[in-house]
Scaffold this active site. Structure first.
Site, PDB file in Angstrom:
ATOM      1  N   MET A   1       0.820  -1.213   0.000  1.00 20.48           N
ATOM      2  CA  MET A   1       0.000   0.000   0.000  1.00 20.48           C
ATOM      3  C   MET A   1       0.851   1.259   0.000  1.00 20.48           C
ATOM      4  O   MET A   1       0.517   2.247  -0.654  1.00 20.48           O
ATOM      5  CB  MET A   1      -0.924  -0.004   1.222  1.00 20.48           C
ATOM      6  N   GLU A   2       1.923   1.232   0.741  1.00 18.14           N
ATOM      7  CA  GLU A   2       2.708   2.450   0.914  1.00 18.14           C
ATOM      8  C   GLU A   2       3.540   2.822  -0.312  1.00 18.14           C
ATOM      9  O   GLU A   2       3.536   3.976  -0.728  1.00 18.14           O
ATOM     10  CB  GLU A   2       3.618   2.311   2.140  1.00 18.14           C
ATOM     11  N   THR A   3       4.258   1.862  -0.869  1.00 13.17           N
ATOM     12  CA  THR A   3       5.165   2.205  -1.981  1.00 13.17           C
ATOM     13  C   THR A   3       5.140   1.188  -3.114  1.00 13.17           C
ATOM     14  O   THR A   3       6.061   1.160  -3.924  1.00 13.17           O
ATOM     15  CB  THR A   3       6.622   2.323  -1.481  1.00 13.17           C
TER      16      THR A   3
END
Length: 410
Positions: free
Chosen positions: A139-141
């Site tokens: 989700m983040e990167t």
């Protein structure tokens, strides 16, 4: 000794990689004061002058302060991004389709295989399932494909100078200076998202200071370049925020006909007795408790969540974000997609309507937060209490019909 940080990025779009928002920022604290619309360049030098005594009080030397801000100017592009957090504005089904669609699942499975040894060791150490760490990372990167290339000092200083979310970014800026002062990071390492989040799993400076792990043992918790350090740091963060080993984050369930929607939070045994069943056919956990969550109302999928869902929310306080992390985690492990249909054609409240609904709930004494137009836990609980009071299905989901009823005083 370089400790790790919490994520600040979530999805806005999928291509070419994730555009980042203020993901792991604690919203209850971040919304203490509303954003202030101030020209980005106005008073920046004055802001730095006022910041210096605060930095000095935190043990920051003048040399470090000058090094950090040498050549730094406010970034006007950042201000426009402060109003574009998709986890609070996009329909939940669109958000999840972006988060878990495309090649994200396959990429997650490939990354899981590449990092199998460290994921297993970290899971054994911290008790956080490898797939949940992978869900956060994805989700983040998008598993490190876009970690952000902005100067973190510049980003934080820009947001702090306009007092976006009160003192939050000022405090993160001071912590970033502390990281430089103590030698935990080099000034040049501080690269990340527009909101100051850094590395594979987007830690804010304060979280880096508290939770970063030097898993490789080279003397530096390198969340930017070492996937092993980032994986361990993320698991350490989640365990430190209360992750319960052996408890799932949540599960999709089906409700029996005639279900009493006033039953909201109970033991798994009580839910089992009430006729709830997992849609994947597996049994409910033998012990513990959960709560029902209707992300798009009772006509859409129904989730039974646990305390570990709230631990994911400590990374990013959006329900949509936490649901996406959990669902991506499940899909990476080969578990089924959400089965129930989303009510994609149903009317939805816009931001103005949501603000109106929140103001009316507040006038009734059911809601004690700002009318910000964002549907979070507080709004859902207030809606649920109102629905119970008027005899409607208590799913906590605000709709245009519900607002019309409130406006009519019925």
């Amino acid at each position: 000794m370089r400790l790790s940080v919490i994520a600040a990025s979530a999805l806005l779009s999928l291509a070419p990689a994730l555009a980042q928002t203020t993901g792991s920022i604690n919203v209850s604290r971040a919304h203490a004061r509303p954003p202030v619309a101030t020209p980005v360049s106005a008073g920046f030098d004055i802001f730095l002058q006022r910041l210096w005594p605060q930095a000095q009080a935190r043990g920051i030397s003048r040399a470090t302060f000058d090094l950090a801000f040498r050549g730094v100017t406010p970034d006007a592009s950042i201000v426009a991004l402060t109003s574009k957090q998709s986890e609070f504005s996009a329909p939940i089904w669109s958000y999840l389709a972006n988060a878990v669609g495309g090649q994200r699942i396959q990429r997650g499975q490939a990354v899981a295989a590449e990092n199998a040894a460290v994921l297993a060791q970290v899971e054994a150490r911290y008790g956080v399932p490898r797939e949940v760490v992978l869900g956060v990372w994805g989700m983040e990167t998008n598993f490190g494909s876009f970690k952000g290339g902005k100067d973190v000092i510049r980003s934080l200083a820009t947001l702090a100078a306009i007092r976006y979310r009160g003192d939050f970014f000022r405090d993160e800026l001071l912590t970033a200076l502390e990281l430089i002062e103590k030698g935990y990071v080099e000034r040049s390492e501080l690269r990340g998202s527009w909101a100051g989040a850094m590395g594979h799993t987007q830690f804010m400076p304060s979280s880096y200071l508290k939770y970063a792990v030097d898993w490789t043992g080279n003397g530096h918790a390198d969340i930017w370049n070492s996937s092993s350090d980032a994986i361990a740091s993320t698991a350490n963060y989640l365990r430190s925020h209360g992750w319960v080993p052996g408890l799932p984050w949540g599960m999709e369930v089906t409700l029996p006909d005639g279900f009493d929607h006033r039953l909201d939070k109970a033991s798994f045994a009580a839910f089992r007795a009430a006729g709830l069943r997992r849609t994947d056919g597996r049994p409910l956990p033998s012990s513990g408790e959960g709560r029902l969550f209707y992300p798009a109302g009772h006509t859409g999928p129904v989730m039974l969540l646990t305390a570990n869902f709230d631990v994911i929310k400590s990374y990013n306080s959006s329900d949509a974000y936490a649901l996406a992390v959990g669902h991506l985690a499940d899909r990476i492990m080969g578990r089924p997609a959400i089965q129930a249909d989303w009510p994609v054609k149903a009317a939805r409240l816009d931001m103005a309507g949501t603000k109106d609904l929140q103001r009316r709930l507040k006038a009734l004494g059911l809601y004690d937060h700002d009318a910000d137009g964002r549907v979070g836990t507080g709004t859902r609980e207030a809606v649920r209490r109102y629905q119970i009071s008027v005899g409607e299905i208590a799913d906590g989901y605000p709709t245009p019909a519900l607002l019309a009823r409130m406006r009519a005083g019925r």
